[in-house]
Design a protein around this motif. Structure first.
Motif, PDB file in Angstrom:
ATOM      1  N   HIS A  32       0.817  -1.214   0.000  1.00 38.50           N
ATOM      2  CA  HIS A  32       0.000   0.000   0.000  1.00 38.50           C
ATOM      3  C   HIS A  32       0.853   1.268   0.000  1.00 38.50           C
ATOM      4  O   HIS A  32       0.751   2.104   0.895  1.00 38.50           O
ATOM      5  N   SER A  33       1.627   1.412  -1.044  1.00 34.20           N
ATOM      6  CA  SER A  33       2.365   2.661  -1.244  1.00 34.20           C
ATOM      7  C   SER A  33       1.393   3.673  -1.849  1.00 34.20           C
ATOM      8  O   SER A  33       0.373   3.288  -2.442  1.00 34.20           O
ATOM      9  N   PRO A  34       1.679   4.961  -1.710  1.00 34.29           N
ATOM     10  CA  PRO A  34       0.793   5.947  -2.332  1.00 34.29           C
ATOM     11  C   PRO A  34       0.578   5.682  -3.817  1.00 34.29           C
ATOM     12  O   PRO A  34      -0.550   5.750  -4.308  1.00 34.29           O
ATOM     13  N   ARG A  35       1.634   5.373  -4.533  1.00 35.13           N
ATOM     14  CA  ARG A  35       1.522   5.110  -5.976  1.00 35.13           C
ATOM     15  C   ARG A  35       0.594   3.934  -6.260  1.00 35.13           C
ATOM     16  O   ARG A  35      -0.300   4.007  -7.111  1.00 35.13           O
ATOM     17  N   ASN A  36       0.803   2.814  -5.558  1.00 33.44           N
ATOM     18  CA  ASN A  36      -0.024   1.633  -5.796  1.00 33.44           C
ATOM     19  C   ASN A  36      -1.489   1.890  -5.462  1.00 33.44           C
ATOM     20  O   ASN A  36      -2.388   1.442  -6.183  1.00 33.44           O
ATOM     21  N   LEU A  37      -1.727   2.600  -4.372  1.00 34.13           N
ATOM     22  CA  LEU A  37      -3.108   2.903  -4.003  1.00 34.13           C
ATOM     23  C   LEU A  37      -3.754   3.839  -5.009  1.00 34.13           C
ATOM     24  O   LEU A  37      -4.935   3.673  -5.347  1.00 34.13           O
ATOM     25  N   LEU A  38      -2.999   4.818  -5.489  1.00 35.95           N
ATOM     26  CA  LEU A  38      -3.539   5.728  -6.499  1.00 35.95           C
ATOM     27  C   LEU A  38      -3.896   4.967  -7.775  1.00 35.95           C
ATOM     28  O   LEU A  38      -4.973   5.170  -8.343  1.00 35.95           O
ATOM     29  N   LEU A  39      -3.022   4.086  -8.217  1.00 37.45           N
ATOM     30  CA  LEU A  39      -3.309   3.322  -9.429  1.00 37.45           C
ATOM     31  C   LEU A  39      -4.520   2.409  -9.236  1.00 37.45           C
ATOM     32  O   LEU A  39      -5.351   2.259 -10.144  1.00 37.45           O
ATOM     33  N   ALA A  40      -4.648   1.829  -8.045  1.00 37.83           N
ATOM     34  CA  ALA A  40      -5.827   1.007  -7.761  1.00 37.83           C
ATOM     35  C   ALA A  40      -7.089   1.867  -7.761  1.00 37.83           C
ATOM     36  O   ALA A  40      -8.131   1.454  -8.293  1.00 37.83           O
ATOM     37  N   LEU A  41      -6.989   3.062  -7.207  1.00 38.87           N
ATOM     38  CA  LEU A  41      -8.117   3.994  -7.188  1.00 38.87           C
ATOM     39  C   LEU A  41      -8.536   4.365  -8.606  1.00 38.87           C
ATOM     40  O   LEU A  41      -9.727   4.348  -8.940  1.00 38.87           O
ATOM     41  N   VAL A  42      -7.571   4.664  -9.443  1.00 44.42           N
ATOM     42  CA  VAL A  42      -7.870   5.009 -10.843  1.00 44.42           C
ATOM     43  C   VAL A  42      -8.549   3.832 -11.542  1.00 44.42           C
ATOM     44  O   VAL A  42      -9.515   4.015 -12.300  1.00 44.42           O
ATOM     45  N   GLY A  43      -8.074   2.625 -11.270  1.00 43.21           N
ATOM     46  CA  GLY A  43      -8.706   1.441 -11.856  1.00 43.21           C
ATOM     47  C   GLY A  43     -10.155   1.306 -11.429  1.00 43.21           C
ATOM     48  O   GLY A  43     -11.037   0.984 -12.238  1.00 43.21           O
ATOM     49  N   GLU A  44     -10.417   1.571 -10.157  1.00 42.86           N
ATOM     50  CA  GLU A  44     -11.792   1.484  -9.658  1.00 42.86           C
ATOM     51  C   GLU A  44     -12.673   2.584 -10.239  1.00 42.86           C
ATOM     52  O   GLU A  44     -13.850   2.354 -10.519  1.00 42.86           O
ATOM     53  N   VAL A  45     -12.109   3.768 -10.439  1.00 48.83           N
ATOM     54  CA  VAL A  45     -12.878   4.842 -11.088  1.00 48.83           C
ATOM     55  C   VAL A  45     -13.233   4.409 -12.516  1.00 48.83           C
ATOM     56  O   VAL A  45     -14.340   4.671 -12.991  1.00 48.83           O
ATOM     57  N   GLY A  46     -12.310   3.717 -13.167  1.00 42.40           N
ATOM     58  CA  GLY A  46     -12.602   3.185 -14.504  1.00 42.40           C
ATOM     59  C   GLY A  46     -13.757   2.194 -14.475  1.00 42.40           C
ATOM     60  O   GLY A  46     -14.643   2.229 -15.336  1.00 42.40           O
ATOM     61  N   GLU A  47     -13.754   1.309 -13.481  1.00 47.44           N
ATOM     62  CA  GLU A  47     -14.849   0.345 -13.361  1.00 47.44           C
ATOM     63  C   GLU A  47     -16.171   1.052 -13.073  1.00 47.44           C
ATOM     64  O   GLU A  47     -17.217   0.670 -13.604  1.00 47.44           O
TER      65      GLU A  47
END
Length: 157
Positions: A32-47
């Motif tokens: 759970h680094s900031p980068r990894n969480l941000l990328l996961a967040l962006v993926g969820e926004v895509g979904e």
């Protein structure tokens, strides 16, 4: 995560604690680094976006949607919220305080008498940069803020 929230409402602080516990129990803090969480967040926004893709405008309350569609929407909205709360925690940002501060900033950027009923961005409104509210004691003037001021995030509510 030990236990489910039984009550109806939940605070951001409670979500933050539940997410931290959830990650700790699974030994996921290492990921759970900031980068990894941000990328996961962006993926969820895509979904989340996929749910609305090709539907055109939809009315408030989604009256024509099936219960399963609304449930799916709730799950994707929750994913976005949970990643956002986790990201803010990992970055050391009090999301509730930051959101309230941003609302105050937006109230200054978008004074009611200048923007009511308009969807124009604050940079396209005719605003006296030294006097947002039409009075010399406005919060913007006393804090040195102008219509060109940017907060750390330029997202508007």
């Amino acid at each position: 995560m030990t236990g489910v929230l039984e009550k109806e409402g939940v605070t951001l602080e409670e979500l933050k604690e539940k997410m931290a516990e959830f990650a700790r129990e699974r030994d996921w803090d290492q990921f759970h680094s900031p980068r990894n969480l941000l990328l996961a967040l962006v993926g969820e926004v895509g979904e989340l976006s996929e749910i609305f893709q090709w539907k055109g405008e939809v009315p408030r309350g989604l009256p024509d949607w099936k219960d399963e569609e609304k449930q799916h929407l709730g799950e994707e909205l929750s994913d976005v919220l949970l990643y956002l709360v986790r990201l803010s925690d990992i970055c050391g940002v009090d999301l509730g305080k930051a959101a309230l501060r941003k609302l105050k900033i937006n109230a200054i950027k978008y004074p009611v008498k200048l923007c009511k009923g308009s969807s124009k961005k604050h940079t396209h409104m005719n605003v006296d940069k030294n006097n947002f509210n039409g009075d010399s004691g406005s919060a913007a003037a006393t804090k040195g803020m102008t219509s060109d001021s940017k907060s750390s995030s330029d997202a508007d509510v």
